[in-house]
Motif scaffolding. Structure first.
Motif, PDB file in Angstrom:
ATOM      1  N   PHE A 140       0.833  -1.208   0.000  1.00 43.45           N
ATOM      2  CA  PHE A 140       0.000   0.000   0.000  1.00 43.45           C
ATOM      3  C   PHE A 140       0.868   1.259   0.000  1.00 43.45           C
ATOM      4  O   PHE A 140       0.598   2.213  -0.736  1.00 43.45           O
ATOM      5  N   ALA A 141       1.925   1.265   0.807  1.00 38.75           N
ATOM      6  CA  ALA A 141       2.828   2.427   0.850  1.00 38.75           C
ATOM      7  C   ALA A 141       3.539   2.595  -0.480  1.00 38.75           C
ATOM      8  O   ALA A 141       3.741   3.728  -0.934  1.00 38.75           O
ATOM      9  N   ALA A 142       3.905   1.494  -1.128  1.00 44.64           N
ATOM     10  CA  ALA A 142       4.573   1.582  -2.424  1.00 44.64           C
ATOM     11  C   ALA A 142       3.641   2.160  -3.486  1.00 44.64           C
ATOM     12  O   ALA A 142       4.050   3.003  -4.295  1.00 44.64           O
ATOM     13  N   VAL A 143       2.394   1.730  -3.472  1.00 54.36           N
ATOM     14  CA  VAL A 143       1.418   2.252  -4.446  1.00 54.36           C
ATOM     15  C   VAL A 143       1.163   3.736  -4.189  1.00 54.36           C
ATOM     16  O   VAL A 143       1.153   4.550  -5.124  1.00 54.36           O
ATOM     17  N   LEU A 144       0.963   4.108  -2.925  1.00 58.76           N
ATOM     18  CA  LEU A 144       0.753   5.526  -2.604  1.00 58.76           C
ATOM     19  C   LEU A 144       1.961   6.369  -2.984  1.00 58.76           C
ATOM     20  O   LEU A 144       1.816   7.486  -3.491  1.00 58.76           O
ATOM     21  N   ARG A 145       3.147   5.838  -2.736  1.00 60.22           N
ATOM     22  CA  ARG A 145       4.375   6.564  -3.073  1.00 60.22           C
ATOM     23  C   ARG A 145       4.464   6.801  -4.580  1.00 60.22           C
ATOM     24  O   ARG A 145       4.788   7.896  -5.026  1.00 60.22           O
ATOM     25  N   ARG A 146       4.160   5.777  -5.370  1.00 54.61           N
ATOM     26  CA  ARG A 146       4.222   5.924  -6.819  1.00 54.61           C
ATOM     27  C   ARG A 146       3.185   6.935  -7.316  1.00 54.61           C
ATOM     28  O   ARG A 146       3.480   7.803  -8.140  1.00 54.61           O
ATOM     29  N   LEU A 147       1.960   6.855  -6.780  1.00 56.83           N
ATOM     30  CA  LEU A 147       0.917   7.801  -7.181  1.00 56.83           C
ATOM     31  C   LEU A 147       1.276   9.226  -6.772  1.00 56.83           C
ATOM     32  O   LEU A 147       1.063  10.175  -7.539  1.00 56.83           O
ATOM     33  N   LEU A 148       1.819   9.372  -5.585  1.00 56.10           N
ATOM     34  CA  LEU A 148       2.214  10.698  -5.108  1.00 56.10           C
ATOM     35  C   LEU A 148       3.351  11.255  -5.946  1.00 56.10           C
ATOM     36  O   LEU A 148       3.355  12.436  -6.286  1.00 56.10           O
ATOM     37  N   LYS A 149       4.292  10.416  -6.297  1.00 58.25           N
ATOM     38  CA  LYS A 149       5.411  10.855  -7.139  1.00 58.25           C
ATOM     39  C   LYS A 149       4.912  11.291  -8.517  1.00 58.25           C
ATOM     40  O   LYS A 149       5.367  12.314  -9.041  1.00 58.25           O
ATOM     41  N   GLU A 150       3.978  10.552  -9.086  1.00 55.54           N
ATOM     42  CA  GLU A 150       3.405  10.931 -10.376  1.00 55.54           C
ATOM     43  C   GLU A 150       2.637  12.244 -10.265  1.00 55.54           C
ATOM     44  O   GLU A 150       2.712  13.098 -11.155  1.00 55.54           O
ATOM     45  N   ALA A 151       1.897  12.435  -9.184  1.00 58.78           N
ATOM     46  CA  ALA A 151       1.159  13.686  -8.988  1.00 58.78           C
ATOM     47  C   ALA A 151       2.111  14.865  -8.830  1.00 58.78           C
ATOM     48  O   ALA A 151       1.848  15.955  -9.354  1.00 58.78           O
ATOM     49  N   ILE A 152       3.215  14.647  -8.137  1.00 57.38           N
ATOM     50  CA  ILE A 152       4.203  15.718  -7.981  1.00 57.38           C
ATOM     51  C   ILE A 152       4.830  16.064  -9.325  1.00 57.38           C
ATOM     52  O   ILE A 152       5.034  17.244  -9.640  1.00 57.38           O
ATOM     53  N   ASP A 153       5.123  15.047 -10.128  1.00 61.61           N
ATOM     54  CA  ASP A 153       5.691  15.298 -11.457  1.00 61.61           C
ATOM     55  C   ASP A 153       4.717  16.076 -12.341  1.00 61.61           C
ATOM     56  O   ASP A 153       5.112  17.013 -13.036  1.00 61.61           O
ATOM     57  N   ILE A 154       3.450  15.702 -12.297  1.00 61.67           N
ATOM     58  CA  ILE A 154       2.441  16.422 -13.088  1.00 61.67           C
ATOM     59  C   ILE A 154       2.298  17.849 -12.601  1.00 61.67           C
ATOM     60  O   ILE A 154       2.220  18.795 -13.396  1.00 61.67           O
TER      61      ILE A 154
END
Length: 162
Positions: A140-154
């Protein structure tokens, strides 16, 4: 509204950590002493048990600390930051570390009790539950981290275009 939800989550983190802290202070030494009195032939194992238990609990408390930091970032409207990504990364690593420690402990228990008539089904099932729960948290933390990283990049890409 947002501060009340993070306050609730902070309270939940404290409610999760308090029984584990009580177990560390009161429960583990009591269990080791009681087991040494019941099985004097294996009394020498109480100290390695305590050391391993405290080593295993250390990443748990570090993960709770990282969760509190993450909630603080949310309160400060800094949820979409590299610090939040870092906190989620640490939570993931702590969960994986806990799973590895518990798995190592289960393997040790199975090896030490292989030639005896000890019933280890309860220990193995409890350890399996802890391993499964830790791996779910890591995923769950890995999925949230990836989504958060993508949101930060966008978000950073949109900030550059404006």
């Amino acid at each position: 509204m947002k501060h009340s939800s993070t306050l609730f989550l902070k309270l939940a983190v404290f409610l999760i950590g308090t029984p584990v802290l009580a177990l560390c202070i009161f429960g583990f030494p009591e269990m080791a002493t009681r087991d040494a009195a019941t099985h004097p032939e294996t009394a020498y194992l109480q100290y390695p048990f305590l050391i391993c238990a405290y080593i295993t609990v250390t990443p748990f408390f570090f993960a709770l600390y990282q969760a509190l930091k993450l909630l603080k970032y949310i309160d400060q409207n800094k949820a979409f930051s590299e610090r939040s990504v870092k906190a989620l990364k640490y939570i993931k690593y702590c969960a994986i570390t806990i799973s590895i420690f518990v798995l190592t402990g289960l393997i040790s228990v199975m090896i030490l009790t292989a030639g005896t008539d000890e019933d280890t089904a309860g220990v193995i099932s409890l350890g399996s539950i802890v391993i499964f729960g830790s791996l779910v948290i890591a995923f769950f933390a890995a999925v949230l981290r990836r989504l958060l990283k993508e949101a930060i990049d966008i978000k950073s890409e949109n900030d550059l275009t404006v």
